[in-house]
Design a protein around this motif. Structure first.
Motif, PDB file in Angstrom:
ATOM      1  N   ILE A 141       7.343  -0.178  17.690  1.00 52.72           N
ATOM      2  CA  ILE A 141       7.995  -1.120  18.377  1.00 52.72           C
ATOM      3  C   ILE A 141       7.365  -2.426  18.118  1.00 52.72           C
ATOM      4  O   ILE A 141       7.870  -3.380  17.944  1.00 52.72           O
ATOM      5  CB  ILE A 141       7.533  -1.042  20.126  1.00 52.72           C
ATOM      6  CG1 ILE A 141       8.485   0.156  20.581  1.00 52.72           C
ATOM      7  CG2 ILE A 141       7.918  -2.242  20.661  1.00 52.72           C
ATOM      8  CD1 ILE A 141       8.561   0.753  21.996  1.00 52.72           C
ATOM      9  N   ALA A 142       5.959  -2.505  17.896  1.00 48.23           N
ATOM     10  CA  ALA A 142       5.126  -3.731  17.465  1.00 48.23           C
ATOM     11  C   ALA A 142       5.353  -3.984  16.272  1.00 48.23           C
ATOM     12  O   ALA A 142       5.359  -5.183  15.936  1.00 48.23           O
ATOM     13  CB  ALA A 142       3.832  -3.448  18.194  1.00 48.23           C
ATOM     14  N   LEU A 143       4.981  -2.794  15.260  1.00 46.05           N
ATOM     15  CA  LEU A 143       4.877  -3.121  13.892  1.00 46.05           C
ATOM     16  C   LEU A 143       6.228  -2.944  13.065  1.00 46.05           C
ATOM     17  O   LEU A 143       6.425  -3.407  12.082  1.00 46.05           O
ATOM     18  CB  LEU A 143       3.722  -2.424  13.470  1.00 46.05           C
ATOM     19  CG  LEU A 143       3.324  -2.546  12.082  1.00 46.05           C
ATOM     20  CD1 LEU A 143       2.678  -4.102  11.899  1.00 46.05           C
ATOM     21  CD2 LEU A 143       2.056  -1.592  11.577  1.00 46.05           C
ATOM     22  N   GLY A 144       7.196  -2.078  13.608  1.00 41.33           N
ATOM     23  CA  GLY A 144       8.238  -1.930  13.034  1.00 41.33           C
ATOM     24  C   GLY A 144       8.151  -0.495  12.257  1.00 41.33           C
ATOM     25  O   GLY A 144       8.887   0.135  11.730  1.00 41.33           O
ATOM     26  N   GLU A 145       6.894   0.215  12.448  1.00 41.08           N
ATOM     27  CA  GLU A 145       6.533   1.597  11.620  1.00 41.08           C
ATOM     28  C   GLU A 145       5.355   2.075  12.104  1.00 41.08           C
ATOM     29  O   GLU A 145       4.569   1.142  12.891  1.00 41.08           O
ATOM     30  CB  GLU A 145       6.710   1.366  10.172  1.00 41.08           C
ATOM     31  CG  GLU A 145       5.401   0.320   9.692  1.00 41.08           C
ATOM     32  CD  GLU A 145       5.380  -0.033   8.247  1.00 41.08           C
ATOM     33  OE1 GLU A 145       4.803   0.724   7.514  1.00 41.08           O
ATOM     34  OE2 GLU A 145       6.279  -0.809   7.794  1.00 41.08           O
ATOM     35  N   LYS A 146       5.239   3.400  11.921  1.00 41.66           N
ATOM     36  CA  LYS A 146       4.168   3.830  12.278  1.00 41.66           C
ATOM     37  C   LYS A 146       3.029   3.337  11.421  1.00 41.66           C
ATOM     38  O   LYS A 146       2.786   2.767  10.661  1.00 41.66           O
ATOM     39  CB  LYS A 146       4.228   5.540  11.906  1.00 41.66           C
ATOM     40  CG  LYS A 146       5.347   5.957  12.634  1.00 41.66           C
ATOM     41  CD  LYS A 146       5.534   7.755  12.329  1.00 41.66           C
ATOM     42  CE  LYS A 146       6.683   8.297  13.234  1.00 41.66           C
ATOM     43  NZ  LYS A 146       6.917   9.570  12.717  1.00 41.66           N
ATOM     44  N   GLY A 147       1.604   3.729  12.001  1.00 43.57           N
ATOM     45  CA  GLY A 147       0.170   3.456  11.547  1.00 43.57           C
ATOM     46  C   GLY A 147      -0.584   2.707  12.174  1.00 43.57           C
ATOM     47  O   GLY A 147      -1.728   2.726  11.883  1.00 43.57           O
ATOM     48  N   ALA A 148      -0.251   1.805  13.066  1.00 40.34           N
ATOM     49  CA  ALA A 148      -0.868   0.991  13.698  1.00 40.34           C
ATOM     50  C   ALA A 148      -1.868   1.755  14.807  1.00 40.34           C
ATOM     51  O   ALA A 148      -3.000   1.333  15.093  1.00 40.34           O
ATOM     52  CB  ALA A 148      -0.463  -0.211  14.593  1.00 40.34           C
ATOM     53  N   GLU A 149      -1.508   3.092  14.850  1.00 38.21           N
ATOM     54  CA  GLU A 149      -2.242   3.903  15.873  1.00 38.21           C
ATOM     55  C   GLU A 149      -3.371   4.566  15.178  1.00 38.21           C
ATOM     56  O   GLU A 149      -4.287   4.928  15.806  1.00 38.21           O
ATOM     57  CB  GLU A 149      -1.474   4.989  16.570  1.00 38.21           C
ATOM     58  CG  GLU A 149      -1.225   6.193  15.238  1.00 38.21           C
ATOM     59  CD  GLU A 149       0.123   5.701  14.544  1.00 38.21           C
ATOM     60  OE1 GLU A 149       0.430   6.763  13.544  1.00 38.21           O
ATOM     61  OE2 GLU A 149       0.646   4.722  14.665  1.00 38.21           O
ATOM     62  N   ARG A 150      -3.411   4.370  13.869  1.00 37.48           N
ATOM     63  CA  ARG A 150      -4.589   4.809  12.809  1.00 37.48           C
ATOM     64  C   ARG A 150      -5.354   3.806  12.509  1.00 37.48           C
ATOM     65  O   ARG A 150      -6.494   3.855  11.805  1.00 37.48           O
ATOM     66  CB  ARG A 150      -4.024   5.580  11.705  1.00 37.48           C
ATOM     67  CG  ARG A 150      -3.276   6.700  12.024  1.00 37.48           C
ATOM     68  CD  ARG A 150      -2.727   7.624  10.748  1.00 37.48           C
ATOM     69  NE  ARG A 150      -2.176   6.870   9.861  1.00 37.48           N
ATOM     70  CZ  ARG A 150      -1.033   6.658   9.731  1.00 37.48           C
ATOM     71  NH1 ARG A 150      -0.174   7.316  10.451  1.00 37.48           N
ATOM     72  NH2 ARG A 150      -0.468   6.095   8.807  1.00 37.48           N
ATOM     73  N   LEU A 151      -5.607   2.549  12.860  1.00 35.41           N
ATOM     74  CA  LEU A 151      -6.501   1.549  12.667  1.00 35.41           C
ATOM     75  C   LEU A 151      -7.712   1.617  13.329  1.00 35.41           C
ATOM     76  O   LEU A 151      -7.747   2.439  14.100  1.00 35.41           O
ATOM     77  CB  LEU A 151      -5.561  -0.032  13.185  1.00 35.41           C
ATOM     78  CG  LEU A 151      -4.618  -0.455  12.346  1.00 35.41           C
ATOM     79  CD1 LEU A 151      -3.824  -1.762  13.189  1.00 35.41           C
ATOM     80  CD2 LEU A 151      -4.710  -0.577  10.888  1.00 35.41           C
ATOM     81  N   LEU A 152      -8.702   1.109  13.015  1.00 36.18           N
ATOM     82  CA  LEU A 152      -9.951   1.413  13.270  1.00 36.18           C
ATOM     83  C   LEU A 152     -10.562   0.896  14.368  1.00 36.18           C
ATOM     84  O   LEU A 152     -11.597   1.442  15.015  1.00 36.18           O
ATOM     85  CB  LEU A 152     -11.003   1.087  12.230  1.00 36.18           C
ATOM     86  CG  LEU A 152     -10.839   1.662  10.768  1.00 36.18           C
ATOM     87  CD1 LEU A 152     -11.813   1.257   9.836  1.00 36.18           C
ATOM     88  CD2 LEU A 152     -10.770   3.196  10.857  1.00 36.18           C
ATOM     89  N   GLY A 153      -9.932  -0.099  15.250  1.00 40.75           N
ATOM     90  CA  GLY A 153     -10.200  -0.785  16.236  1.00 40.75           C
ATOM     91  C   GLY A 153     -11.137  -1.935  15.950  1.00 40.75           C
ATOM     92  O   GLY A 153     -11.385  -2.366  14.644  1.00 40.75           O
TER      93      GLY A 153
END
Length: 232
Positions: free
Chosen positions: A182-194
């Protein structure tokens, strides 16, 4: 550019927002840029900015006042187009470079933190969707930019049309693939390091840009704002 910021608790979203405000204030005089800051959390992350000369009306932390201010900005946008027409230019950049311009216009930044919290209220959702839709179409040429931030800009609090008007995406770590899509338009942001690790999807760029939000501690923030206040 109009921008959507997303990030879960602990991702560094508040520090990113502080960086954006500092970046505007440190590179522009109050006559060149003004900030409208709306925060449903009563401004708890922005106490250090109280007194900043770029901040119009202080920190807006009330729904009714926020709706009034957003509607005033639509009126200001329309007024600015009248100024552009009088000076026979198509945008604020050409206006401010014109030697005999009838008026110099400051850039206006509308920064809205945690907007999803108030979007659960029907009255606010209707008002914001209408205002952002109108501002999103033609505000940029008039020098008005929107920055909206939320932990989870889910579809039930952020309609697709509203998201479409916020073309730039600055996304920190989120809590799942669905929120990332929803936010980025694709998967992947859930794997960012914080802690400020960021994925950016910017207008005109073909691929994601990964970055690190600079850390701003409370002492640096207070000292910098104090310098900006004294310089004004």
């Amino acid at each position: 550019p109009h921008t959507l910021i997303a990030g879960s608790t602990g991702s560094g979203k508040s520090v990113l927002m502080q960086n954006i405000i500092l970046g505007i204030a440190c590179t522009n005089t109050p006559d060149q840029a003004k900030i409208v800051l709306i925060d449903p959390k009563l401004g708890v992350d922005y106490f250090a900015f109280e007194g900043l000369p770029h901040l119009q009306d202080g920190i807006i932390d009330d729904q009714d006042n926020a709706i009034i201010k957003l509607n005033e900005l639509v009126g200001e946008m329309n007024r600015r187009y009248t100024v552009l027409k009088e000076n026979k230019v198509s945008n604020i950049f050409d206006l401010n470079k014109k030697p005999n311009a009838t008026e110099r216009l400051p850039f206006l930044w509308i920064i809205h933190d945690e907007f999803a919290e108030w979007m659960m209220t029907e009255q606010y959702a209707d008002a914001v969707s209408d205002v952002v839709g109108r501002l999103g179409v033609k505000a940029r040429a008039a020098g008005i930019s929107l920055v909206f931030a939320a932990q989870r800009p889910d579809a039930n609090v952020m309609p697709m049309q509203l998201r479409a008007n916020l073309g730039n995406r600055l996304v920190l770590r989120v809590d799942g693939e669905g929120t990332s899509e929803i936010a980025l338009g694709e998967k992947g942001a859930e794997r960012l390091l914080g802690k400020g690790h960021l994925a950016a999807k910017l207008e005109g760029e073909q691929s994601l840009i990964f970055a690190q939000v600079p850390f701003v501690d409370s002492n640096f923030l207070a000292e910098t704002v104090a310098l900006l206040i004294s310089a004004s």
